[in-house]
Design an enzyme around this catalytic site. Structure first.
Site, PDB file in Angstrom:
ATOM      1  N   HIS A  96       9.599  -7.891  -3.714  1.00 37.18           N
ATOM      2  CA  HIS A  96       9.185  -8.064  -2.306  1.00 37.18           C
ATOM      3  C   HIS A  96      10.227  -7.556  -1.316  1.00 37.18           C
ATOM      4  O   HIS A  96      10.014  -7.617  -0.114  1.00 37.18           O
ATOM      5  CB  HIS A  96       8.868  -9.536  -1.962  1.00 37.18           C
ATOM      6  CG  HIS A  96       7.708 -10.095  -2.715  1.00 37.18           C
ATOM      7  ND1 HIS A  96       6.975 -11.165  -2.259  1.00 37.18           N
ATOM      8  CD2 HIS A  96       7.134  -9.736  -3.886  1.00 37.18           C
ATOM      9  CE1 HIS A  96       6.006 -11.449  -3.131  1.00 37.18           C
ATOM     10  NE2 HIS A  96       6.097 -10.584  -4.127  1.00 37.18           N
TER      11      HIS A  96
ATOM     12  N   ASP B 278       5.320 -11.761 -15.330  1.00 38.40           N
ATOM     13  CA  ASP B 278       5.326 -11.518 -13.882  1.00 38.40           C
ATOM     14  C   ASP B 278       6.344 -12.421 -13.193  1.00 38.40           C
ATOM     15  O   ASP B 278       6.122 -12.896 -12.092  1.00 38.40           O
ATOM     16  CB  ASP B 278       3.912 -11.754 -13.317  1.00 38.40           C
ATOM     17  CG  ASP B 278       3.822 -11.405 -11.833  1.00 38.40           C
ATOM     18  OD1 ASP B 278       4.619 -10.557 -11.379  1.00 38.40           O
ATOM     19  OD2 ASP B 278       2.974 -11.993 -11.140  1.00 38.40           O
TER      20      ASP B 278
ATOM     21  N   ASP C  63      -1.532  -4.750  -8.053  1.00 42.13           N
ATOM     22  CA  ASP C  63      -1.257  -4.605  -6.614  1.00 42.13           C
ATOM     23  C   ASP C  63       0.217  -4.881  -6.358  1.00 42.13           C
ATOM     24  O   ASP C  63       0.907  -5.481  -7.196  1.00 42.13           O
ATOM     25  CB  ASP C  63      -2.139  -5.533  -5.766  1.00 42.13           C
ATOM     26  CG  ASP C  63      -1.884  -7.022  -6.035  1.00 42.13           C
ATOM     27  OD1 ASP C  63      -1.661  -7.386  -7.215  1.00 42.13           O
ATOM     28  OD2 ASP C  63      -1.885  -7.812  -5.080  1.00 42.13           O
TER      29      ASP C  63
ATOM     30  N   GLU D 159      -3.282 -10.118  -6.512  1.00 46.01           N
ATOM     31  CA  GLU D 159      -2.371 -11.252  -6.720  1.00 46.01           C
ATOM     32  C   GLU D 159      -1.494 -11.515  -5.520  1.00 46.01           C
ATOM     33  O   GLU D 159      -1.302 -12.656  -5.100  1.00 46.01           O
ATOM     34  CB  GLU D 159      -1.493 -10.997  -7.959  1.00 46.01           C
ATOM     35  CG  GLU D 159      -0.744 -12.234  -8.444  1.00 46.01           C
ATOM     36  CD  GLU D 159       0.595 -12.470  -7.758  1.00 46.01           C
ATOM     37  OE1 GLU D 159       1.118 -13.576  -7.871  1.00 46.01           O
ATOM     38  OE2 GLU D 159       1.109 -11.537  -7.092  1.00 46.01           O
TER      39      GLU D 159
ATOM     40  N   SER E 223       5.107 -18.059  -7.058  1.00 46.48           N
ATOM     41  CA  SER E 223       3.771 -18.497  -7.449  1.00 46.48           C
ATOM     42  C   SER E 223       2.983 -17.376  -8.120  1.00 46.48           C
ATOM     43  O   SER E 223       3.091 -16.215  -7.738  1.00 46.48           O
ATOM     44  CB  SER E 223       3.001 -18.938  -6.202  1.00 46.48           C
ATOM     45  OG  SER E 223       3.804 -19.761  -5.383  1.00 46.48           O
TER      46      SER E 223
ATOM     47  N   HIS F  92      -0.609  -8.073 -12.629  1.00 46.02           N
ATOM     48  CA  HIS F  92      -1.268  -7.587 -11.405  1.00 46.02           C
ATOM     49  C   HIS F  92      -0.785  -6.186 -11.057  1.00 46.02           C
ATOM     50  O   HIS F  92       0.404  -5.892 -11.172  1.00 46.02           O
ATOM     51  CB  HIS F  92      -1.097  -8.553 -10.232  1.00 46.02           C
ATOM     52  CG  HIS F  92       0.307  -8.758  -9.755  1.00 46.02           C
ATOM     53  ND1 HIS F  92       0.872  -8.012  -8.755  1.00 46.02           N
ATOM     54  CD2 HIS F  92       1.276  -9.636 -10.142  1.00 46.02           C
ATOM     55  CE1 HIS F  92       2.103  -8.425  -8.529  1.00 46.02           C
ATOM     56  NE2 HIS F  92       2.381  -9.403  -9.358  1.00 46.02           N
TER      57      HIS F  92
ATOM     58  N   HIS G 117       1.310  -6.729  31.632  1.00 47.73           N
ATOM     59  CA  HIS G 117       2.644  -6.381  32.138  1.00 47.73           C
ATOM     60  C   HIS G 117       3.363  -7.663  32.532  1.00 47.73           C
ATOM     61  O   HIS G 117       2.838  -8.451  33.333  1.00 47.73           O
ATOM     62  CB  HIS G 117       2.466  -5.467  33.359  1.00 47.73           C
ATOM     63  CG  HIS G 117       3.737  -4.809  33.794  1.00 47.73           C
ATOM     64  ND1 HIS G 117       4.850  -5.508  34.178  1.00 47.73           N
ATOM     65  CD2 HIS G 117       4.055  -3.493  33.918  1.00 47.73           C
ATOM     66  CE1 HIS G 117       5.813  -4.663  34.516  1.00 47.73           C
ATOM     67  NE2 HIS G 117       5.348  -3.421  34.358  1.00 47.73           N
TER      68      HIS G 117
END
Ligand code: BES
Ligand code: MN
Ligand code: MN
Length: 485
Positions: free
Chosen positions: A454, A204, A108, A175, A426, A106, A237
């Site tokens: 990540h 991956d 992305d 992904e 995953s 992937h 507020h």
């Protein structure tokens, strides 16, 4: 290099070493494009990265390169006209005498901001020769490994070594956001573009630790949910409205607190009952795996583990479900003290799924649980719980031609027998390849367990990058030579 190594590998590996600067340069160019699939505003960047990869494929001599559109992104989505990023299909070689290997990756990446604590700009690859690291978003997940397949082709071409298989690429850009749209494409191409595929290889995931290579035969799935709680028309507020209206954020915190305990126990009824029981045979597998609490602590940079025994840690990562609370959209999250009552908040959480959990049944249990927990609050606000995406778990038999070839390749490149592992993370599309193409899938990781996918300062060791490319090459050769499919 020892004398027993066949000449073709000597030539190839020498070429890989020589081309290191060029390979790193390709990774640097790819990392520079912030292809964050979860951020709708960055979708053009995801598409730009697809075009960058197409250019690379073209220059390497891949043929039949197709950017497959996947249509519009399904709800929930802010922009209802948002196109999903394209899938890149291409082939290298088309010899009916050779086996055909599909490689998936992937392009992305996860979001990244310097303010999160990065030591450098996340989308500028840092090549730290002293520490032997490539640092940047996507270095290990999955831009580095994905480009690895292209480098394997280049090394063959420049070393003048015949490519051992027909290679097909399936690179997606969604992904990290649940591989939306990809399942349908694979089903459609099973008898089309993917008709002759004999095996699927995915790079991956990661070694378990930092020293020993692994081959991976299992992944957990991931069902991702959101709970939206809405009340007032606009943010208010808290001095004016605090104490006299029902606050969505208070309801949300209450609902989310009913999902899981601090010791990791999932509190949604019926979930544990779906988990496959442990067998003696499975229990034994954990004995020989090289891992320790110490390695977990190093990887997390803390002493916050819930378990101390290696077996418990691995079982809870690999074969039991977990529930994580990820965040709250719409909540105040900036610095300082803002006296606001958010009008609408969206809580995000996910459950890692394992054999034999039924995904649809899980959705039912989760949504019902949230609705009940909210109903108990007697709040006048509105609450909606829904699934954002689901990705299936996957488990396979690690004793077949692909795994055998990859073990042999690991011995050649690293001089050791790899551990056989499962993963807690995953890759939603894995099981789809296995079922739709009726082939085995091998997970052949490049990076290490402490790469920080990540996380901040995501890295890939240069040695893993270079040896990983050699490993991919050797695996293709050994698989090509193997008798069975
Ligand atoms: N490369 C990871 C998968 C992974 C994670 C393998 C950890 C091994 C260990 C992949 O890019 C990923 O992050 N997948 C997502 C999928 C999710 C959005 C459905 C994940 O696991 O969170
Ligand atoms: Mn990944
Ligand atoms: Mn990832």
């Amino acid at each position: 290099m020892s004398a027993q190594i066949p000449t073709k590998f000597e030539q190839l590996f020498k070429k890989v070493d020589e081309l290191k600067p060029q390979f790193i340069d390709v990774v640097a160019q790819a990392v520079a494009i912030p292809a964050v699939s979860s951020d709708e505003t960055l979708r053009p960047q995801v598409v730009k990265k697809a075009h960058f990869l197409v250019q690379q494929l073209e220059s390497l001599g891949f043929t039949d390169i197709q950017l497959k559109p996947l249509g519009l992104q399904p709800p929930p989505v802010s922009n209802p006209n948002l196109e999903l990023p394209p899938v890149i299909l291409s082939r290298y070689g088309n010899d009916p005498q050779k086996k055909t290997v599909l490689v998936y990756g992937h392009y992305d990446v996860q979001p990244a901001f310097k303010e999160d604590g990065w030591d450098s700009e996340p989308f500028e690859l840092v090549v730290d020769e002293e520490k032997g690291l490539l640092k940047g978003r996507g270095a290990t997940d999955d831009t580095g490994p994905l480009t690895g397949w292209l480098h394997v082709v280049r090394a063959h071409k420049e070393a003048g070594v015949e490519f051992p298989v027909n290679l097909i690429t399936c690179f997606e850009g969604m992904e990290e956001s649940g591989s939306l749209g990809l399942e349908e494409l694979i089903a459609k191409e099973a008898n089309g573009y993917f008709k002759d595929v004999d095996a699927v290889c995915i790079s991956d995931n990661y070694w378990l630790g930092t020293k020993k290579p692994v081959l991976t035969y299992g992944l957990r799935g991931c069902n991702y949910y959101q709970v939206t709680i809405e009340g007032p028309q606009a943010d208010l507020h808290s001095g004016v409205f605090g104490g006299i209206i029902a606050e969505p954020m208070i309801d949300l915190v209450k609902v989310m607190s009913t999902l899981v305990d601090s010791d990791g126990k999932i509190l949604i009824k019926g979930v544990d009952e779906m988990v496959a029981p442990m067998t003696e045979k499975e229990r034994k597998l954990y004995d020989n795996i090289d891992f320790s609490l110490d390695e977990l602590n190093k990887a997390s940079g803390s002493n916050t583990a819930l378990y101390t025994k290696k077996e418990d840690i691995l079982m809870h990562r690999w074969r039991y479900p977990s529930l994580s609370l990820h965040g709250v959209e719409g909540a105040f999250s900036g610095q300082g003290a803002k006296t606001v009552i958010p009008a609408k908040v969206i809580g995000k959480f996910s459950i890692r799924t394992v054999p034999d959990m039924d995904s649809a049944k899980l959705d039912e249990l989760v949504i019902e649980h949230c609705e009940k927990a909210f109903a108990k609050l007697n709040s006048p606000n509105k609450c909606k719980a829904e699934l954002i995406h689901d990705g299936a778990y996957w488990i396979s038999d690690p004793h077949n031609a692909q795994f055998t070839a990859a073990s042999k390749a690991t011995r050649l490149v690293y001089g050791v027998e790899p551990d056989l592992t499962r993963e807690g993370g995953s890759i939603p599309i894995t099981v789809t390849f296995q079922d739709q193409l009726k082939t085995s899938v091998l997970l052949l990781p490049m990076g290490r367990g402490d790469d920080g996918a990540h996380s901040i300062n995501e890295k890939l060791d240069i040695s893993n990058f270079i040896n990983g490319i050699k490993l991919m090459a050797a695996y293709l050769h050994y698989y090509a030579e193997s008798k069975e499919i």
